[in-house]
Design a protein around this motif. Structure first.
Motif, PDB file in Angstrom:
ATOM      1  N   GLY A 192       0.805  -1.216   0.000  1.00  0.00           N
ATOM      2  CA  GLY A 192       0.000   0.000   0.000  1.00  0.00           C
ATOM      3  C   GLY A 192       0.833   1.258   0.000  1.00  0.00           C
ATOM      4  N   ASN A 193       0.146   2.401  -0.051  1.00  0.00           N
ATOM      5  CA  ASN A 193       0.845   3.658  -0.339  1.00  0.00           C
ATOM      6  C   ASN A 193       1.778   4.120   0.773  1.00  0.00           C
ATOM      7  OD1 ASN A 193      -1.169   4.462   1.474  1.00  0.00           O
ATOM      8  ND2 ASN A 193      -1.584   6.372   0.392  1.00  0.00           N
ATOM      9  N   GLY A 194       1.530   3.762   2.022  1.00  0.00           N
ATOM     10  CA  GLY A 194       2.392   4.222   3.105  1.00  0.00           C
ATOM     11  C   GLY A 194       3.187   3.108   3.755  1.00  0.00           C
ATOM     12  N   ASP A 195       3.268   1.962   3.086  1.00  0.00           N
ATOM     13  CA  ASP A 195       3.881   0.788   3.693  1.00  0.00           C
ATOM     14  C   ASP A 195       5.361   0.681   3.330  1.00  0.00           C
ATOM     15  OD1 ASP A 195       3.946  -1.457   5.283  1.00  0.00           O
ATOM     16  OD2 ASP A 195       2.382  -2.533   4.182  1.00  0.00           O
ATOM     17  N   SER A 196       6.006  -0.347   3.880  1.00  0.00           N
ATOM     18  CA  SER A 196       7.433  -0.569   3.664  1.00  0.00           C
ATOM     19  C   SER A 196       7.688  -2.076   3.650  1.00  0.00           C
ATOM     20  CB  SER A 196       8.249   0.078   4.788  1.00  0.00           C
ATOM     21  OG  SER A 196       7.961  -0.543   6.037  1.00  0.00           O
ATOM     22  N   TRP A 197       8.961  -2.461   3.584  1.00  0.00           N
ATOM     23  CA  TRP A 197       9.339  -3.874   3.586  1.00  0.00           C
ATOM     24  C   TRP A 197       8.780  -4.620   4.796  1.00  0.00           C
ATOM     25  CZ3 TRP A 197      15.253  -3.144   2.293  1.00  0.00           C
ATOM     26  CH2 TRP A 197      15.379  -2.877   0.924  1.00  0.00           C
ATOM     27  N   ASP A 198       8.846  -3.997   5.966  1.00  0.00           N
ATOM     28  CA  ASP A 198       8.390  -4.674   7.179  1.00  0.00           C
ATOM     29  C   ASP A 198       6.915  -5.047   7.086  1.00  0.00           C
ATOM     30  OD1 ASP A 198      10.884  -4.528   8.432  1.00  0.00           O
ATOM     31  OD2 ASP A 198      10.479  -2.540   9.241  1.00  0.00           O
ATOM     32  N   GLY A 199       6.089  -4.078   6.680  1.00  0.00           N
ATOM     33  CA  GLY A 199       4.666  -4.357   6.554  1.00  0.00           C
ATOM     34  C   GLY A 199       4.371  -5.352   5.460  1.00  0.00           C
ATOM     35  N   ALA A 200       5.074  -5.228   4.338  1.00  0.00           N
ATOM     36  CA  ALA A 200       4.860  -6.154   3.224  1.00  0.00           C
ATOM     37  C   ALA A 200       5.214  -7.580   3.628  1.00  0.00           C
ATOM     38  CB  ALA A 200       5.683  -5.713   2.022  1.00  0.00           C
ATOM     39  N   ALA A 201       6.300  -7.748   4.376  1.00  0.00           N
ATOM     40  CA  ALA A 201       6.679  -9.085   4.848  1.00  0.00           C
ATOM     41  C   ALA A 201       5.628  -9.632   5.807  1.00  0.00           C
ATOM     42  CB  ALA A 201       8.042  -9.037   5.520  1.00  0.00           C
ATOM     43  N   ALA A 202       5.083  -8.778   6.684  1.00  0.00           N
ATOM     44  CA  ALA A 202       4.043  -9.224   7.614  1.00  0.00           C
ATOM     45  C   ALA A 202       2.796  -9.683   6.864  1.00  0.00           C
ATOM     46  CB  ALA A 202       3.692  -8.093   8.582  1.00  0.00           C
ATOM     47  N   ALA A 203       2.483  -9.037   5.744  1.00  0.00           N
ATOM     48  CA  ALA A 203       1.317  -9.403   4.962  1.00  0.00           C
ATOM     49  C   ALA A 203       1.510 -10.723   4.211  1.00  0.00           C
ATOM     50  CB  ALA A 203       0.979  -8.297   3.968  1.00  0.00           C
ATOM     51  N   ASN A 204       2.756 -11.212   4.171  1.00  0.00           N
ATOM     52  CA  ASN A 204       3.058 -12.466   3.482  1.00  0.00           C
ATOM     53  C   ASN A 204       3.614 -13.531   4.425  1.00  0.00           C
ATOM     54  OD1 ASN A 204       2.845 -12.058   0.319  1.00  0.00           O
ATOM     55  ND2 ASN A 204       3.595 -10.138   1.199  1.00  0.00           N
ATOM     56  N   ARG A 205       3.385 -13.374   5.727  1.00  0.00           N
ATOM     57  CA  ARG A 205       3.994 -14.258   6.719  1.00  0.00           C
ATOM     58  C   ARG A 205       3.580 -15.710   6.513  1.00  0.00           C
ATOM     59  NH1 ARG A 205       1.911 -16.064  11.366  1.00  0.00           N
ATOM     60  NH2 ARG A 205       0.187 -14.585  11.216  1.00  0.00           N
ATOM     61  N   LEU A 206       2.284 -15.982   6.438  1.00  0.00           N
ATOM     62  CA  LEU A 206       1.829 -17.367   6.316  1.00  0.00           C
ATOM     63  C   LEU A 206       2.177 -17.982   4.959  1.00  0.00           C
ATOM     64  CD1 LEU A 206      -1.611 -17.334   8.202  1.00  0.00           C
ATOM     65  CD2 LEU A 206       0.667 -17.934   9.052  1.00  0.00           C
ATOM     66  N   PRO A 207       1.997 -17.274   3.841  1.00  0.00           N
ATOM     67  CA  PRO A 207       2.443 -17.865   2.568  1.00  0.00           C
ATOM     68  C   PRO A 207       3.936 -18.172   2.548  1.00  0.00           C
ATOM     69  CG  PRO A 207       0.910 -16.086   2.145  1.00  0.00           C
ATOM     70  CD  PRO A 207       1.218 -16.044   3.608  1.00  0.00           C
ATOM     71  N   ALA A 208       4.752 -17.308   3.130  1.00  0.00           N
ATOM     72  CA  ALA A 208       6.196 -17.571   3.168  1.00  0.00           C
ATOM     73  C   ALA A 208       6.493 -18.803   4.010  1.00  0.00           C
ATOM     74  CB  ALA A 208       6.931 -16.345   3.719  1.00  0.00           C
ATOM     75  N   GLU A 209       5.814 -18.929   5.148  1.00  0.00           N
ATOM     76  CA  GLU A 209       6.017 -20.101   5.994  1.00  0.00           C
ATOM     77  C   GLU A 209       5.571 -21.386   5.292  1.00  0.00           C
ATOM     78  OE1 GLU A 209       3.944 -19.324   9.613  1.00  0.00           O
ATOM     79  OE2 GLU A 209       5.386 -17.820  10.325  1.00  0.00           O
ATOM     80  N   ALA A 210       4.621 -21.266   4.371  1.00  0.00           N
ATOM     81  CA  ALA A 210       4.130 -22.432   3.629  1.00  0.00           C
ATOM     82  C   ALA A 210       5.021 -22.776   2.442  1.00  0.00           C
ATOM     83  CB  ALA A 210       2.707 -22.179   3.155  1.00  0.00           C
ATOM     84  N   GLY A 211       6.093 -22.010   2.240  1.00  0.00           N
ATOM     85  CA  GLY A 211       7.052 -22.324   1.191  1.00  0.00           C
ATOM     86  C   GLY A 211       6.911 -21.537  -0.087  1.00  0.00           C
ATOM     87  N   TYR A 212       5.911 -20.655  -0.165  1.00  0.00           N
ATOM     88  CA  TYR A 212       5.790 -19.838  -1.362  1.00  0.00           C
ATOM     89  C   TYR A 212       6.923 -18.819  -1.405  1.00  0.00           C
ATOM     90  CZ  TYR A 212       1.234 -21.814  -2.346  1.00  0.00           C
ATOM     91  OH  TYR A 212       0.225 -22.693  -2.642  1.00  0.00           O
ATOM     92  N   GLY A 213       7.462 -18.622  -2.598  1.00  0.00           N
ATOM     93  CA  GLY A 213       8.430 -17.557  -2.765  1.00  0.00           C
ATOM     94  C   GLY A 213       7.720 -16.214  -2.704  1.00  0.00           C
ATOM     95  N   VAL A 214       8.451 -15.172  -2.303  1.00  0.00           N
ATOM     96  CA  VAL A 214       7.858 -13.842  -2.206  1.00  0.00           C
ATOM     97  C   VAL A 214       8.858 -12.815  -2.730  1.00  0.00           C
ATOM     98  CG1 VAL A 214       6.791 -12.111  -0.727  1.00  0.00           C
ATOM     99  CG2 VAL A 214       6.563 -14.539  -0.140  1.00  0.00           C
ATOM    100  N   LEU A 215       8.420 -12.003  -3.661  1.00  0.00           N
ATOM    101  CA  LEU A 215       9.194 -10.840  -4.093  1.00  0.00           C
ATOM    102  C   LEU A 215       8.429  -9.611  -3.644  1.00  0.00           C
ATOM    103  CD1 LEU A 215      10.873 -10.283  -7.583  1.00  0.00           C
ATOM    104  CD2 LEU A 215      10.086  -8.437  -6.126  1.00  0.00           C
ATOM    105  N   LEU A 216       9.036  -8.852  -2.732  1.00  0.00           N
ATOM    106  CA  LEU A 216       8.418  -7.635  -2.215  1.00  0.00           C
ATOM    107  C   LEU A 216       8.883  -6.471  -3.081  1.00  0.00           C
ATOM    108  CD1 LEU A 216       8.909  -8.180   1.633  1.00  0.00           C
ATOM    109  CD2 LEU A 216       6.957  -8.847   0.208  1.00  0.00           C
ATOM    110  N   VAL A 217       8.036  -6.060  -4.009  1.00  0.00           N
ATOM    111  CA  VAL A 217       8.379  -4.944  -4.883  1.00  0.00           C
ATOM    112  C   VAL A 217       8.460  -3.674  -4.056  1.00  0.00           C
ATOM    113  CG1 VAL A 217       7.657  -3.592  -6.886  1.00  0.00           C
ATOM    114  CG2 VAL A 217       7.220  -6.065  -6.818  1.00  0.00           C
ATOM    115  N   GLU A 218       9.533  -2.921  -4.232  1.00  0.00           N
ATOM    116  CA  GLU A 218       9.612  -1.607  -3.604  1.00  0.00           C
ATOM    117  C   GLU A 218       9.593  -0.550  -4.690  1.00  0.00           C
ATOM    118  OE1 GLU A 218       8.583   0.201  -1.554  1.00  0.00           O
ATOM    119  OE2 GLU A 218       9.840  -0.071   0.208  1.00  0.00           O
ATOM    120  N   TYR A 219       8.838   0.510  -4.445  1.00  0.00           N
ATOM    121  CA  TYR A 219       8.582   1.495  -5.471  1.00  0.00           C
ATOM    122  C   TYR A 219       9.686   2.549  -5.546  1.00  0.00           C
ATOM    123  CZ  TYR A 219       3.906  -0.417  -4.530  1.00  0.00           C
ATOM    124  OH  TYR A 219       2.837  -1.256  -4.312  1.00  0.00           O
ATOM    125  N   ARG A 220       9.759   3.191  -6.675  1.00  0.00           N
ATOM    126  CA  ARG A 220      10.621   4.356  -6.836  1.00  0.00           C
ATOM    127  C   ARG A 220      10.212   5.443  -5.835  1.00  0.00           C
ATOM    128  NH1 ARG A 220      10.040   5.828 -12.744  1.00  0.00           N
ATOM    129  NH2 ARG A 220      10.148   3.552 -12.898  1.00  0.00           N
TER     130      ARG A 220
END
Length: 261
Positions: A74-102
């Motif tokens: 989202g517009n005011g988020d960062s790596w930390d928040g993005a990782a938290a939003a993907n915690r369970l999928p990452a633990e289940a073995g899904y790969g995650v690419l956290l895009v960071e914006y310009r």
């Protein structure tokens, strides 16, 4: 006298309109500065956009046989928040690419609609070139503002799926909801017209939205669902715009991911 009063009101309205138009970038993209940490399990990657910006992002490799989620925050988020939003999928073995914006974190450039699209394209190009992971092994996930670039990329590529969490029909529609007294479509430079793009997307689509979301109401998700009748719509009670960070959203996402062919 009446003409003078009317002129004064018009000038006042025009002044407010002008201020909103000029300041909209800072309101739409309140980019956090340097300071985000690298979450456990991720490492920093870099790729170059078509317009020449070298951007840093985060990547967590998938387990054998698992797809990669390319996540647009989202517009005011960062790596930390993005990782938290993907915690369970990452633990289940899904790969995650956290895009960071310009313009976010330490990245150069200034965020815009066209810019975020270019950032997403560069992320997908990096996955293909450096990891051998094509679009057919990628699920695009967009949270809130991130629904814009995720939907755009899904309309351009043969992605394995699209997930929109707390998304919107278009940015002018959000502005119109919040500021009904301004001509939102004239005021808003960036559109992110998800509603217009959803019907053309052939990949599976999941729409997750909190029923108590007062930032972007659930009617946006309902409209998106009608635009693509094949989409799965899940409205989750008891949650607002923070939905992506909580287990019910991520559990629903995991169940949907596990059902993809």
């Amino acid at each position: 006298m009446l003409f003078g009063i009317g002129l004064g009101l018009a000038m006042g309205y025009g002044g407010v309109f002008g201020a909103l138009y000029i300041s909209q970038s800072s309101m739409i993209y309140p980019a956090p500065g340097i300071g985000a940490t690298v979450p456990s399990g991720y490492h920093t990657i870099k790729y170059t956009t078509a317009d020449g910006l070298d951007l840093a992002a985060l990547f967590r490799p998938p387990a054998m046989g698992k797809r990669v989620l390319v996540f647009f925050h989202g517009n005011g988020d960062s790596w930390d928040g993005a990782a938290a939003a993907n915690r369970l999928p990452a633990e289940a073995g899904y790969g995650v690419l956290l895009v960071e914006y310009r313009g976010y974190g330490s990245n150069p450039g200034k965020p815009s609609e066209a810019g975020l699209y270019a950032d997403g394209r560069a992320a997908l190009a990096w996955l293909k070139a450096e990891q051998g992971i094509g679009a057919d092994q990628v699920v695009l996930v967009g949270n809130s503002l991130g629904s814009g670039p995720a939907t755009q990329l899904a309309s351009e590529t043969g992605t394995a799926g699209l997930v929109i969490i707390s998304g919107f029909t278009s940015l002018p529609d959000v502005v119109g909801d919040k500021l009904p007294w301004v001509p939102a479509r004239l005021l808003t430079r960036d559109s992110y017209d998800n509603l217009a793009k959803l019907p053309s997307i052939r990949a599976p689509v999941l729409l997750l939205h909190g029923l108590d979301d007062t930032m972007i109401g659930p009617d946006h998700a309902r409209a998106l669902g009608k635009a693509n009748p094949q989409a799965r719509l899940a409205l989750i009670p008891g949650f607002g715009h923070e939905l992506a960070y909580y287990d019910p959203s991520q559990i629903a996402l995991l169940g949907w991911l596990n059902g993809l062919r």
